[in-house]
Design a protein around this motif. Structure first.
Motif, short mmCIF file in Angstrom:
data_model
loop_
_atom_site.label_atom_id
_atom_site.label_comp_id
_atom_site.label_asym_id
_atom_site.label_seq_id
_atom_site.Cartn_x
_atom_site.Cartn_y
_atom_site.Cartn_z
N GLN A 182 34.03 47.04 38.23
CA GLN A 182 34.23 45.78 38.95
C GLN A 182 33.93 44.58 38.07
OE1 GLN A 182 31.64 46.33 42.28
NE2 GLN A 182 33.24 47.18 43.57
N ALA A 183 32.82 44.66 37.36
CA ALA A 183 32.43 43.53 36.52
C ALA A 183 33.42 43.31 35.38
CB ALA A 183 31.02 43.76 35.96
N VAL A 184 33.76 44.38 34.69
CA VAL A 184 34.64 44.25 33.53
C VAL A 184 36.03 43.80 33.96
CG1 VAL A 184 35.79 45.55 31.70
CG2 VAL A 184 33.35 45.86 32.09
N CYS A 185 36.57 44.40 35.01
CA CYS A 185 37.92 44.04 35.45
C CYS A 185 38.00 42.60 35.95
CB CYS A 185 38.41 45.01 36.52
SG CYS A 185 38.79 46.65 35.86
N SER A 186 36.98 42.17 36.70
CA SER A 186 37.02 40.80 37.21
C SER A 186 36.89 39.79 36.08
CB SER A 186 35.92 40.58 38.25
OG SER A 186 34.64 40.75 37.68
N VAL A 187 36.03 40.07 35.12
CA VAL A 187 35.86 39.16 33.99
C VAL A 187 37.11 39.13 33.13
CG1 VAL A 187 34.60 38.86 31.83
CG2 VAL A 187 33.36 39.24 33.92
N MET A 188 37.69 40.29 32.87
CA MET A 188 38.90 40.33 32.06
C MET A 188 40.06 39.63 32.77
SD MET A 188 38.71 44.15 30.41
CE MET A 188 40.31 44.05 29.64
N GLY A 189 40.14 39.81 34.09
CA GLY A 189 41.19 39.13 34.85
C GLY A 189 41.03 37.63 34.82
N PHE A 190 39.79 37.16 35.00
CA PHE A 190 39.52 35.73 34.95
C PHE A 190 39.84 35.17 33.57
CE2 PHE A 190 36.56 32.21 34.06
CZ PHE A 190 36.98 31.32 35.04
N ALA A 191 39.40 35.86 32.52
CA ALA A 191 39.64 35.39 31.16
C ALA A 191 41.14 35.34 30.86
CB ALA A 191 38.94 36.29 30.15
N LEU A 192 41.89 36.34 31.34
CA LEU A 192 43.34 36.35 31.11
C LEU A 192 44.02 35.21 31.87
CD1 LEU A 192 45.74 37.80 29.79
CD2 LEU A 192 45.94 39.14 31.87
N ALA A 193 43.59 34.98 33.11
CA ALA A 193 44.18 33.89 33.90
C ALA A 193 43.90 32.53 33.26
CB ALA A 193 43.63 33.92 35.33
N VAL A 194 42.68 32.36 32.78
CA VAL A 194 42.31 31.09 32.15
C VAL A 194 43.08 30.90 30.85
CG1 VAL A 194 40.41 29.90 30.99
CG2 VAL A 194 40.06 30.89 33.23
N SER B 15 33.94 36.58 26.68
CA SER B 15 34.42 37.15 25.42
C SER B 15 34.04 36.20 24.29
CB SER B 15 35.94 37.32 25.46
OG SER B 15 36.43 37.52 24.16
N ALA B 16 33.13 36.63 23.43
CA ALA B 16 32.70 35.78 22.32
C ALA B 16 33.87 35.49 21.39
CB ALA B 16 31.56 36.44 21.56
N ALA B 17 34.71 36.50 21.14
CA ALA B 17 35.86 36.31 20.25
C ALA B 17 36.86 35.33 20.87
CB ALA B 17 36.53 37.64 19.97
N GLY B 18 37.13 35.48 22.17
CA GLY B 18 38.05 34.57 22.84
C GLY B 18 37.53 33.15 22.87
N THR B 19 36.24 33.02 23.14
CA THR B 19 35.63 31.69 23.17
C THR B 19 35.65 31.07 21.79
OG1 THR B 19 34.21 32.30 25.02
CG2 THR B 19 33.53 30.41 23.72
N ALA B 20 35.30 31.85 20.76
CA ALA B 20 35.30 31.32 19.39
C ALA B 20 36.71 30.89 18.97
CB ALA B 20 34.75 32.36 18.42
N ALA B 21 37.71 31.67 19.37
CA ALA B 21 39.09 31.32 19.01
C ALA B 21 39.52 30.04 19.73
CB ALA B 21 40.03 32.47 19.36
N ALA B 22 39.23 29.96 21.02
CA ALA B 22 39.66 28.79 21.79
C ALA B 22 38.87 27.54 21.38
CB ALA B 22 39.48 29.05 23.29
N ALA B 23 37.54 27.68 21.29
CA ALA B 23 36.71 26.53 20.95
C ALA B 23 36.84 26.17 19.48
CB ALA B 23 35.25 26.82 21.30
#
Length: 195
Positions: A62-74, A115-123
């Motif tokens: 539940q935690a991983v899927c919800s976080v991955m879904g939110f990160a993908l939507a964002v 996601s540290a990698a996603g945040t680092a890439a975006a930021a």
């Protein structure tokens, strides 16, 4: 025999580091290297069995899927870039606050996107050129972004938090409530040192 296995393992680890530095997908690279190491160790299904065992943990799924879904939507809606651009426009007005502002803004974004990698890439795509245009060296600009990428420790959806909570037999918010002061203190110390 053990020395040969250690040598092969070290070669695989070096290959993984090289692949990650060259931009290979981290998940595929790590899963592939784990399967390869398990096969060399004589238990080729061990890596997949461990993965299957952890995926039967309902709280983790539940935690991983919800976080991955939110990160993908964002990421799909590019809201992460808009948020970072909004933060960048505010902190670029005050030069002294530029480095601590980048660290804190990256940290806040990483709370929402664990996601540290996603945040680092975006930021990093926004903040590093902003810092370099203000005269900050590339290494220091990258360090300021990297410093903010452990904000995800305060996200209940981060895969580690529910996993640790299940092992300890407590609620995930209890885990976060226990370590948030240390997390914020380390952010403060790192921000001061980098600034």
């Amino acid at each position: 025999m053990v020395t040969l296995m250690l040598l092969v393992g070290a070669i695989i680890v070096c290959g993984v580091v090289y692949a990650l530095v060259k931009g290979a997908d981290a998940r595929i690279t790590l899963i592939g290297s784990g399967i390869l190491m398990a096969a060399i160790g004589g238990v080729p299904m061990a890596a997949l069995d461990a993965f299957a065992k952890s995926m039967t943990n309902s709280g983790l799924i539940q935690a991983v899927c919800s976080v991955m879904g939110f990160a993908l939507a964002v990421r799909f809606t590019e809201c992460d870039k808009h948020l970072i651009n909004a933060m960048a426009s505010v902190i670029s007005r005050v030069r002294f606050f530029l480095i601590p502002g980048v660290v804190i803004c990256t940290y806040l974004v990483n709370i929402a996107l664990p996601s540290a990698a996603g945040t680092a890439a975006a930021a990093g795509a926004i903040f590093i050129p902003l810092l370099m245009a203000a005269g900050v060296g590339p290494a220091l600009a990258a360090a300021a972004v990297k410093c903010g990428t452990y904000g995800s420790m305060l996200n209940p959806g981060l895969a580690h938090n529910p996993f640790v909570a299940k092992i300890a037999g407590v609620d995930v918010m209890d885990v976060i409530g226990f370590h948030y002061k240390a997390n914020l203190a380390s952010l403060l110390v790192a921000t001061i040192c980098i600034t």
